[in-house]
Write an enzyme that holds these catalytic residues in place. Sequence first.
Site, mmCIF file in Angstrom:
data_model
loop_
_atom_site.group_PDB
_atom_site.id
_atom_site.type_symbol
_atom_site.label_atom_id
_atom_site.label_comp_id
_atom_site.label_asym_id
_atom_site.label_seq_id
_atom_site.Cartn_x
_atom_site.Cartn_y
_atom_site.Cartn_z
ATOM 1 N N GLU A 100 -23.292 2.717 1.218
ATOM 2 C CA GLU A 100 -23.548 1.372 1.743
ATOM 3 C C GLU A 100 -22.348 0.455 1.490
ATOM 4 O O GLU A 100 -22.004 -0.390 2.314
ATOM 5 C CB GLU A 100 -24.818 0.809 1.109
ATOM 6 C CG GLU A 100 -26.063 1.582 1.554
ATOM 7 C CD GLU A 100 -27.333 1.129 0.878
ATOM 8 O OE1 GLU A 100 -28.261 0.707 1.596
ATOM 9 O OE2 GLU A 100 -27.439 1.213 -0.357
ATOM 10 N N THR A 117 -31.806 1.165 6.394
ATOM 11 C CA THR A 117 -32.165 1.187 4.976
ATOM 12 C C THR A 117 -31.350 0.139 4.221
ATOM 13 O O THR A 117 -30.226 -0.183 4.601
ATOM 14 C CB THR A 117 -31.893 2.568 4.332
ATOM 15 O OG1 THR A 117 -30.491 2.812 4.319
ATOM 16 C CG2 THR A 117 -32.582 3.687 5.083
ATOM 17 N N THR A 145 -31.327 -4.354 9.750
ATOM 18 C CA THR A 145 -30.201 -4.917 8.991
ATOM 19 C C THR A 145 -29.212 -5.675 9.866
ATOM 20 O O THR A 145 -28.122 -6.011 9.421
ATOM 21 C CB THR A 145 -29.439 -3.785 8.259
ATOM 22 O OG1 THR A 145 -28.864 -2.905 9.254
ATOM 23 C CG2 THR A 145 -30.354 -2.979 7.356
ATOM 24 N N CYS A 182 0.847 -1.197 0.000
ATOM 25 C CA CYS A 182 0.000 0.000 0.000
ATOM 26 C C CYS A 182 0.881 1.245 0.000
ATOM 27 O O CYS A 182 1.211 1.799 1.056
ATOM 28 C CB CYS A 182 -0.927 -0.005 1.219
ATOM 29 S SG CYS A 182 -2.117 1.345 1.190
#
Length: 462
Positions: free
Chosen positions: A433, A359, A368, A115
């Site tokens: 999300e 949601t 969820t 990285c």
Amino acid sequence: MLLAGSPCRPPGLEEYPAGEDRSVESPRQLGRGPSAFIPLEKILQEGVESTQGQHLIQALVSQGRVDNITMVMGLHPQYLSSFWKTQYLLLRMDGPLPYHKRHYIAIMAAARHRCSYLVGLHMGEFLQVGGNPEWLQGLHCAPQKLRNLNEINKLLAHRPWLITKEHIEALLKTGEDSWSLAELVQALVLLTHYHSLASFVFGCGINPEEEQEGGQSCRPPSPPSEDSMGGSGGKDAMQEVEVLMERLKLLQESQLEEEEVTQEEMATRFELEKTESLLVAPTDPGDHSLQSNVRCFVEDPEFGYKDFTRRGEQAPPTFRAQDYTWEDHGYSLINRLYPDVGQLLDEKFQVVYNLTYNTIAMHCGVDTSMLRRAIWNYVHCVFGIRYDDYDYGEVNQLLERSLKVYIKTVACYPEKTTKRMYTQFWRHFKHSEKVHVNLLLLEARMQAALLYALRAVTRYMT
């Protein structure tokens, strides 16, 4: 699962230590945005939906701290607040290790996953806090004490289940290059923090800051033909959402009916999921040759994640989560040896595990919790950790194959993550999300590695 404005205000922004902050000022690149996977306008649009997100970013801007990671994490301000407090304590507050060595350990950790974004960032920080420039020529120029961390760095990054009390003992044995227990625990937390943060960098396609090597990317550019938007796929993508909603509903209903599953069946389902995870691996077309600023910090570059359940090989025993838990064992051990950090890590794990906006894609008012738990437990599963009270059949029901491929790649070999993998799962979901998935990945991965490391420390001490 995600964005619709969270009811919880993050811990007060005034809690961010100010004044003496020596962090590198990393201005956001307005030209192309902080992520190669997420269009800048989507970050701004989805971020604006959250007032507290705007306030948090503004507070960080005033302290000169908005790098590309912050911009993307800022889609979830409650988490970002917890993340920043933990990272600030690790790098800048009192602790057993001097500041320059902390940044060098961050470099060593990030280099294991190639990285260059994090390696470059902490090379700059290392020099800012007075580190010896000669050490940046490579591991061979660093003091032996730091070089002795190489083995445990390698195992924590790729195969943490191989860590034993003998590894701990070797680092603590008396001599001029020995570590104290407190120093070693800080080093273990730093290593796992930066291994996991490298997963986030690759998983979200974080672009280099413009001052890093003239903006040179840490991954080969994606083919321009790939769709840059997560919400693609038309009817098929819509259908995926409805299938997931239906499966969630059925699982929640069957849970209410309290269908009894035997312990033997639960164990069998875990072993099945673990074995199936062997088949979930990315096709690897990319060029993963080490860039020069990373290569010099890596010994044994061929060593990587290896499925511990490969057929025909002697697999180490499954880590039963109940035998050594974060809540009962890891947390108290860290707090004893490195005060305050255990508390902040615990808060960060709790925040991400419980984070929800109720949601899923275009559906509101959704519980969820089962989906979040399936993601968390699947990450732990690919690292060999099993929860006796969890039905791993839920993982198969809730995580479709493209999501499993993405999760395993980002958690186990993040440098192989591609834009195509990012766009192919949850095609009708918001980018926020998908970032939430990456936050769950980051923390589940960090906790898994810490549990293996702290278990070895506990065994050394007893």
